[in-house]
Every structure is written in C-alpha cells, then in structure tokens.
Design an enzyme around this catalytic site. Sequence first.
Site, PDB file in Angstrom:
ATOM      1  N   LYS A   9       0.827  -1.220   0.000  1.00  0.00           N
ATOM      2  CA  LYS A   9       0.000   0.000   0.000  1.00  0.00           C
ATOM      3  C   LYS A   9       0.854   1.261   0.000  1.00  0.00           C
ATOM      4  CE  LYS A   9      -2.414  -2.689  -0.550  1.00  0.00           C
ATOM      5  NZ  LYS A   9      -2.594  -4.151  -0.506  1.00  0.00           N
TER       6      LYS A   9
ATOM      7  N   TYR B 177      -5.878 -10.133  -6.995  1.00  0.00           N
ATOM      8  CA  TYR B 177      -5.596  -9.027  -6.082  1.00  0.00           C
ATOM      9  C   TYR B 177      -4.202  -8.437  -6.330  1.00  0.00           C
ATOM     10  CZ  TYR B 177      -9.283  -9.754  -2.476  1.00  0.00           C
ATOM     11  OH  TYR B 177     -10.443  -9.827  -1.772  1.00  0.00           O
TER      12      TYR B 177
ATOM     13  N   GLU C 133      -4.123 -13.412 -17.665  1.00  0.00           N
ATOM     14  CA  GLU C 133      -5.103 -13.972 -16.727  1.00  0.00           C
ATOM     15  C   GLU C 133      -5.739 -15.227 -17.342  1.00  0.00           C
ATOM     16  OE1 GLU C 133      -6.296 -13.771 -13.579  1.00  0.00           O
ATOM     17  OE2 GLU C 133      -7.861 -15.169 -14.172  1.00  0.00           O
TER      18      GLU C 133
ATOM     19  N   HIS D 189     -22.783  16.234   3.819  1.00  0.00           N
ATOM     20  CA  HIS D 189     -22.602  16.690   2.440  1.00  0.00           C
ATOM     21  C   HIS D 189     -21.482  17.730   2.377  1.00  0.00           C
ATOM     22  CE1 HIS D 189     -23.639  17.758  -1.649  1.00  0.00           C
ATOM     23  NE2 HIS D 189     -23.580  19.045  -1.287  1.00  0.00           N
TER      24      HIS D 189
HETATM   25  P1  FAD Z   1       1.324 -14.384   7.928  1.00  0.00           P
HETATM   26  O1  FAD Z   1       1.209 -12.932   7.862  1.00  0.00           O
HETATM   27  O2  FAD Z   1       1.765 -15.139   6.718  1.00  0.00           O
HETATM   28  O3  FAD Z   1       2.277 -14.722   9.152  1.00  0.00           O
HETATM   29  C1  FAD Z   1       2.668 -16.013   9.453  1.00  0.00           C
HETATM   30  C2  FAD Z   1       3.974 -15.954  10.209  1.00  0.00           C
HETATM   31  O4  FAD Z   1       4.289 -17.261  10.664  1.00  0.00           O
HETATM   32  C3  FAD Z   1       5.146 -15.511   9.328  1.00  0.00           C
HETATM   33  O5  FAD Z   1       5.790 -14.413   9.921  1.00  0.00           O
HETATM   34  C4  FAD Z   1       6.044 -16.738   9.263  1.00  0.00           C
HETATM   35  O6  FAD Z   1       7.427 -16.409   9.229  1.00  0.00           O
HETATM   36  C5  FAD Z   1       5.682 -17.469  10.553  1.00  0.00           C
HETATM   37  N1  FAD Z   1       5.903 -18.924  10.535  1.00  0.00           N
HETATM   38  C6  FAD Z   1       5.501 -19.810   9.591  1.00  0.00           C
HETATM   39  N2  FAD Z   1       5.880 -21.058   9.936  1.00  0.00           N
HETATM   40  C7  FAD Z   1       6.529 -20.943  11.126  1.00  0.00           C
HETATM   41  C8  FAD Z   1       7.157 -21.877  11.982  1.00  0.00           C
HETATM   42  N3  FAD Z   1       7.172 -23.190  11.720  1.00  0.00           N
HETATM   43  N4  FAD Z   1       7.756 -21.423  13.106  1.00  0.00           N
HETATM   44  C9  FAD Z   1       7.744 -20.096  13.412  1.00  0.00           C
HETATM   45  N5  FAD Z   1       7.154 -19.170  12.633  1.00  0.00           N
HETATM   46  C10 FAD Z   1       6.545 -19.586  11.515  1.00  0.00           C
HETATM   47  N6  FAD Z   1      -4.492  -8.756   3.184  1.00  0.00           N
HETATM   48  C11 FAD Z   1      -5.343  -7.763   3.499  1.00  0.00           C
HETATM   49  O7  FAD Z   1      -6.262  -7.971   4.300  1.00  0.00           O
HETATM   50  N7  FAD Z   1      -5.201  -6.505   2.953  1.00  0.00           N
HETATM   51  C12 FAD Z   1      -4.207  -6.223   2.076  1.00  0.00           C
HETATM   52  O8  FAD Z   1      -4.115  -5.081   1.593  1.00  0.00           O
HETATM   53  C13 FAD Z   1      -3.301  -7.251   1.719  1.00  0.00           C
HETATM   54  N8  FAD Z   1      -2.302  -7.015   0.855  1.00  0.00           N
HETATM   55  C14 FAD Z   1      -1.406  -8.008   0.563  1.00  0.00           C
HETATM   56  C15 FAD Z   1      -0.394  -7.743  -0.333  1.00  0.00           C
HETATM   57  C16 FAD Z   1       0.523  -8.716  -0.654  1.00  0.00           C
HETATM   58  C17 FAD Z   1       1.642  -8.407  -1.620  1.00  0.00           C
HETATM   59  C18 FAD Z   1       0.430 -10.000  -0.040  1.00  0.00           C
HETATM   60  C19 FAD Z   1       1.444 -11.064  -0.348  1.00  0.00           C
HETATM   61  C20 FAD Z   1      -0.595 -10.289   0.842  1.00  0.00           C
HETATM   62  C21 FAD Z   1      -1.531  -9.294   1.139  1.00  0.00           C
HETATM   63  N9  FAD Z   1      -2.587  -9.534   2.025  1.00  0.00           N
HETATM   64  C22 FAD Z   1      -3.471  -8.535   2.317  1.00  0.00           C
HETATM   65  C23 FAD Z   1      -2.782 -10.839   2.664  1.00  0.00           C
HETATM   66  C24 FAD Z   1      -2.235 -10.809   4.105  1.00  0.00           C
HETATM   67  O9  FAD Z   1      -0.879 -10.467   4.076  1.00  0.00           O
HETATM   68  C25 FAD Z   1      -2.430 -12.164   4.767  1.00  0.00           C
HETATM   69  O10 FAD Z   1      -3.791 -12.537   4.715  1.00  0.00           O
HETATM   70  C26 FAD Z   1      -1.982 -12.104   6.224  1.00  0.00           C
HETATM   71  O11 FAD Z   1      -0.621 -11.751   6.330  1.00  0.00           O
HETATM   72  C27 FAD Z   1      -2.208 -13.452   6.913  1.00  0.00           C
HETATM   73  O12 FAD Z   1      -1.858 -13.342   8.244  1.00  0.00           O
HETATM   74  P2  FAD Z   1      -1.352 -14.610   9.072  1.00  0.00           P
HETATM   75  O13 FAD Z   1      -1.015 -14.087  10.422  1.00  0.00           O
HETATM   76  O14 FAD Z   1      -2.322 -15.706   8.941  1.00  0.00           O
HETATM   77  O15 FAD Z   1      -0.033 -15.095   8.323  1.00  0.00           O
HETATM   78  P1  NAI Z   2      -5.611 -14.232  -6.376  1.00  0.00           P
HETATM   79  O1  NAI Z   2      -6.234 -15.537  -6.065  1.00  0.00           O
HETATM   80  O2  NAI Z   2      -6.245 -12.984  -5.930  1.00  0.00           O
HETATM   81  O3  NAI Z   2      -5.405 -14.106  -7.947  1.00  0.00           O
HETATM   82  C1  NAI Z   2      -4.723 -15.054  -8.693  1.00  0.00           C
HETATM   83  C2  NAI Z   2      -5.142 -14.880 -10.140  1.00  0.00           C
HETATM   84  O4  NAI Z   2      -4.287 -15.652 -10.952  1.00  0.00           O
HETATM   85  C3  NAI Z   2      -6.559 -15.336 -10.432  1.00  0.00           C
HETATM   86  O5  NAI Z   2      -7.194 -14.338 -11.177  1.00  0.00           O
HETATM   87  C4  NAI Z   2      -6.370 -16.625 -11.223  1.00  0.00           C
HETATM   88  O6  NAI Z   2      -7.410 -16.854 -12.149  1.00  0.00           O
HETATM   89  C5  NAI Z   2      -5.063 -16.335 -11.932  1.00  0.00           C
HETATM   90  N1  NAI Z   2      -4.282 -17.516 -12.310  1.00  0.00           N
HETATM   91  C6  NAI Z   2      -4.092 -18.664 -11.609  1.00  0.00           C
HETATM   92  N2  NAI Z   2      -3.250 -19.481 -12.275  1.00  0.00           N
HETATM   93  C7  NAI Z   2      -2.889 -18.827 -13.413  1.00  0.00           C
HETATM   94  C8  NAI Z   2      -2.025 -19.129 -14.502  1.00  0.00           C
HETATM   95  N3  NAI Z   2      -1.331 -20.279 -14.546  1.00  0.00           N
HETATM   96  N4  NAI Z   2      -1.886 -18.215 -15.497  1.00  0.00           N
HETATM   97  C9  NAI Z   2      -2.566 -17.035 -15.455  1.00  0.00           C
HETATM   98  N5  NAI Z   2      -3.404 -16.705 -14.449  1.00  0.00           N
HETATM   99  C10 NAI Z   2      -3.545 -17.580 -13.437  1.00  0.00           C
HETATM  100  O7  NAI Z   2      -4.102 -14.364  -5.819  1.00  0.00           O
HETATM  101  P2  NAI Z   2      -2.976 -13.283  -5.579  1.00  0.00           P
HETATM  102  O8  NAI Z   2      -3.209 -12.093  -6.410  1.00  0.00           O
HETATM  103  O9  NAI Z   2      -1.701 -14.028  -5.724  1.00  0.00           O
HETATM  104  O10 NAI Z   2      -3.193 -12.901  -4.067  1.00  0.00           O
HETATM  105  C11 NAI Z   2      -3.193 -13.917  -3.062  1.00  0.00           C
HETATM  106  C12 NAI Z   2      -4.102 -13.550  -1.942  1.00  0.00           C
HETATM  107  O11 NAI Z   2      -3.517 -12.540  -1.134  1.00  0.00           O
HETATM  108  C13 NAI Z   2      -5.441 -12.952  -2.373  1.00  0.00           C
HETATM  109  O12 NAI Z   2      -6.359 -13.955  -2.737  1.00  0.00           O
HETATM  110  C14 NAI Z   2      -5.854 -12.235  -1.143  1.00  0.00           C
HETATM  111  O13 NAI Z   2      -6.431 -13.156  -0.239  1.00  0.00           O
HETATM  112  C15 NAI Z   2      -4.537 -11.738  -0.579  1.00  0.00           C
HETATM  113  N6  NAI Z   2      -4.315 -10.327  -0.966  1.00  0.00           N
HETATM  114  C16 NAI Z   2      -5.175  -9.374  -0.529  1.00  0.00           C
HETATM  115  C17 NAI Z   2      -5.021  -8.068  -0.888  1.00  0.00           C
HETATM  116  C18 NAI Z   2      -5.991  -7.069  -0.392  1.00  0.00           C
HETATM  117  O14 NAI Z   2      -6.752  -7.388   0.504  1.00  0.00           O
HETATM  118  N7  NAI Z   2      -6.013  -5.853  -0.932  1.00  0.00           N
HETATM  119  C19 NAI Z   2      -3.926  -7.622  -1.728  1.00  0.00           C
HETATM  120  C20 NAI Z   2      -3.075  -8.693  -2.138  1.00  0.00           C
HETATM  121  C21 NAI Z   2      -3.272  -9.990  -1.749  1.00  0.00           C
END
Ligand code: FAD
Ligand code: NAI
Length: 465
Positions: free
Chosen positions: A49, A180, A200, A440
């Site tokens: 973000k 996403y 996609e 508003h």
């Molecule tokens: P994680 O955040 O994955 O944390 C798990 C932790 O467990 C990690 O730190 C890992 O190192 C640790 N761990 C794993 N195995 C072990 C082990 N055996 N021993 C000790 N530690 C361990 N979600 C949103 O809601 N809004 C967003 O805008 C958003 N943007 C995203 C953008 C990107 C690029 C990505 C990749 C994800 C995004 N997400 C977003 C998804 C969000 O990051 C995840 O849903 C969230 O982090 C999940 O939280 P969690 O605590 O379950 O796991």
């Molecule tokens: P995603 O599931 O959102 O999107 C993956 C996309 O890839 C889908 O549209 C799917 O149809 C396509 N796809 C799958 N296999 C493919 C292939 N072989 N070739 C071409 N297209 C293919 O997964 P993404 O973007 O990796 O994000 C993972 C998760 O992280 C999200 O589902 C969401 O839960 C979380 N996330 C949330 C955000 C937020 O809340 N703003 C931002 C980023 C991630």
Amino acid sequence: MPRKVIVIGAGPAGYVCAIRLAQLGQEVTVVEKEYVGGVCLNVGCIPSKAMIAAGALMSRAHEASAMGITFKDMKVDIGKLVEWKAGIVGKLTGGIAGLLKNHKVPVVMGTASLKDKNTVVVKTKDGEQILKGDDIVIATGSIPIEIPGFAFDEDKVWSSTGALRPKKIPEHLVVIGGGYIGLELGIMYRKLGSKVTVLEATPGALPGQERDCVRVIERSLKKMGVELLTETMAQGFEHKGGKSYVRIKTKKGEDTVVCDQVLSTVGRRPFSAGLGLEKAGLAVDAKGFLAVDKHMRTKVANIYAIGDIAGQPMLAHKGSKEGLVAAAVIAGQKDEYDARCVPAVIFTSPEMASVGLTEEQCKEKGLTYKTGSFPFAASGRAMSLMETDGMVKMIVDAKTDEILGVHMVGPEVTELIAEAALAIEMGATAEDIARTIHAHPTLPEALMEAAEAVHGMAVHIYQKK
Ligand code: FAD
Ligand code: NAI
C-alpha cells in the site's frame, strides 16, 4: 491459573492473538521464524500500500494539469522510494515488537515444530529450545504459489516480495495472474512508468468479484494502458540478450511476449511445511488448510488455528478476528467466530471494495433480491476530487429489505466499505441507510443514494419507473 499458550507465527493473526491473550492474563510465548508482523507488515499489505500510494501520487500529479496545476521534471528515485517504504515497515514492526514486550510476551526467534500436542521444539540460531504449553495456536500463514516454468528467483521472476523491492522500474512488466496482487502491483508499476501486460487464465480480471465493479476496473486498465490478456496461460520463458521471451497460450493460439521482468501472482497457499502436525494428531485438508470449528479449535482440543492457515479468505483482518476469538476461548470466555461478513478491499485504480453476497452468489442461493446503484459521476464530492469513475451497488433481500451485499468501485471505497460492513453485521435494511443523514458533500452519500435507489427513490439520478 493462567494458561500457558504458545503462538506459532507473529503475523496479523498470531500477534493479535498473543496480545489479547496477555491482556486476558494468560502466559503467552510467541515463536516466529522470520519477521514479527508476518507477511502483512513485512512483505504484504503495508509495503504494497505504501508503494501503491507513491504510484497514485505520481499519476495524480500528472492529472492535476486539468486543474491548472503542472509539475516539471517529475522523476522517481526508486532507491529512495524503497527506503521510504522500508522505513514504514520498520516503524510498524518495531511497534508490534514493542507492544509484545510491554505485554510481557517473549518472542522466540526460530522455526517451530510440534513434538506432541503440548510440546513445541524451536530451532533457533543458538540451538534447540523446548516449549511446553497447555494450548498451542498455529498461525503460520501462507506462501505464494509457484507455477511450472516460473520459479521465483526474485531476479527475472518476481514473487510479490521481489516486486516490492525493485532495483529499477521495469520497462515492460509481464504479470501472470490478474487477481488481487497482480492488479494492485501491475497498476502501481504502470503508474511508475512501466509498460504492463497482465496474463489472466480466466475470462476476466478479479474472478469471484462483483462483475459490474470488475467491468469498471477493466475499462480503467484499458484507459491506463495496462494490457489485460484473458483466457491466457503463460507456458514458460527464455531469457536472452537482457530480455525475457514469455511463451503464452491464448484462445487464438500460441504467441510470445517480450519483456524485461516477470511477476508471478497466481494465488497463495497455506503454509505448514515442517510443522510436524502429524505428531500432534493433525493433518491438513486437500487444499492445505487446517480445519477449525467456530471456536478456532482444530480436531485436537487444545490446538487452535487462525489466519491464512485456517481457510479463506486469506485476508489480514479475517486472521486478526480469528486471533481475538481464539484468545477469548482459551481464556475461558464464551466467544465464537460468527462474523456475518468479511469486507474485502482491493487497491486498484479506481479502488474496489465489497462485503457480503455478490449478485451471482444470490442467484446460486436462489434468493429473491433487489439492487440499487449510484454512480460517482453524480457525486459532487467525487467531481471535486476529479475521480468520478465507478459506483456503489447495494443488494438487498426483496422481501425484508435486509442488506445482503454492497460492492463499490471508485474513490476511497476501501474506506467507505466500513459503513456497509457495519450495516450487514447489524442486520440493517436499505431503508436504515437511506434514512441516515450523511454529511454533504462526502463520498458516503453515494451509499445512501444506492440504498435509496433500491426503492427507486435516489434523488440525484433519474430512475425510470
Ligand atoms: P502471515 O502474515 O503469513 O504470518 C505467518 C507468520 O508465521 C510468518 O511471519 C512466518 O514467518 C511465521 N511462521 C511460519 N511457519 C513458522 C514456523 N514453523 N515457526 C515459526 N514461525 C513460523 N491482506 C489484506 O487484508 N489486505 C491487504 O491489503 C493485503 N495485501 C497483501 C499484499 C501482498 C503483496 C500480499 C502477499 C498479501 C496481502 N494480504 C493482504 C494478505 C495478508 O498479508 C495475509 O492474509 C496475512 O498476512 C495473513 O496473516 P497470518 O497471520 O495468517 O499469516
Ligand atoms: P488471487 O487468487 O487474488 O489471484 C490469482 C489470479 O491468478 C486469479 O485471477 C487466477 O485466475 C489467476 N491464475 C491462476 N493461475 C494462473 C495461470 N497459470 N496463469 C494465469 N493466471 C492464473 O491471488 P494473488 O493475487 O496471488 O493474491 C493472493 C491472496 O492474497 C489474495 O487472494 C488475497 O487473499 C490476498 N491479498 C489481498 C489483498 C488485499 O486485501 N487488498 C492484496 C493482495 C493480496
């Protein structure tokens, strides 16, 4: 007597659970293998973000010429941008470490595995530690899915993590996956100056989201110059002469896209490798998730699972909510995960946000429903912000008027969705929203007008009877 609890994973599910457990007087230890704050704070929600905000600022500055404001010599110093982003991550993760410390929650940095249902072995850099707990909370999150031919080397093929620490802005970025991450980061790179092609697999971007909203995003991608190739699969690539030749298969046949960077974002999968679940009598399901009941308990009564490892949607706020529930249950309180809805926010351009059922889901469930929409083009506030693309769509039960779903695309909708989530949680009707005075000129007036539109009574658009 406080319970001894071990939380494995310090992401937004694990650290929230640990802090709440401490607030409730329990004796908690957190084990984290990589970074406090998890994916969300370190390589997910927060850094993405921050970078998206930078891209948006660049593009707003370009658009400002319509208001008579022009900027000369606008440039991006990518090193400085990455440093600024890292500073935000550092402040937030430092803050979480501080909160854990203030709550007297020790954090053991190391990789945890289960020895039995009450024992966790932690491999740290200084050797092994054995921790004993009355309860264990598994919050190990998820990792990005790799597809054949596109192994992440964070050089030629980025995962989202590589894309958030670029050394330069690619000239031409090919994004595999229009979900996403693919769209959020693809649009960000477009705004920072890259040519962007999104591949996609399905017939449209953002599968599963309300199609009326996705259509607005698809139109906007076109306007921005982001090429979206649907029903397209990436087959592999060759790298020569500093370029990557990505082989693709489309409806029309096979082709090649030449680029200098690939970003693969085809989804994430739950992570439990090496956790030794079987030693505690646990196993993941076919998709890799740990099944839980409404108290976040796995089938082993003293082991809980929360966050991405515990099922869809893989969103930070859903994991945090589950963490709060697990903590309350462990502390002996009567609590359960009974959220009626989980809002989703997507930081595309314009932004998209939704909560509750889509129209397609209403049809699948055989519900009788009514809809009302209000376009931002008719909002004075959206006009003054120069952001009139998009709309708010409300779906309500045709008999009871209860709100079933709200879907938005447009300015600041990632903030606006909170009102709709509250409405659904409270069992509000469209009439409740319509009768509430909205200040508003503000963007939330669009939600009020969408509610009025359900009954054919929106004041600021003409609705044919
Ligand atoms: P994680 O955040 O994955 O944390 C798990 C932790 O467990 C990690 O730190 C890992 O190192 C640790 N761990 C794993 N195995 C072990 C082990 N055996 N021993 C000790 N530690 C361990 N979600 C949103 O809601 N809004 C967003 O805008 C958003 N943007 C995203 C953008 C990107 C690029 C990505 C990749 C994800 C995004 N997400 C977003 C998804 C969000 O990051 C995840 O849903 C969230 O982090 C999940 O939280 P969690 O605590 O379950 O796991
Ligand atoms: P995603 O599931 O959102 O999107 C993956 C996309 O890839 C889908 O549209 C799917 O149809 C396509 N796809 C799958 N296999 C493919 C292939 N072989 N070739 C071409 N297209 C293919 O997964 P993404 O973007 O990796 O994000 C993972 C998760 O992280 C999200 O589902 C969401 O839960 C979380 N996330 C949330 C955000 C937020 O809340 N703003 C931002 C980023 C991630």
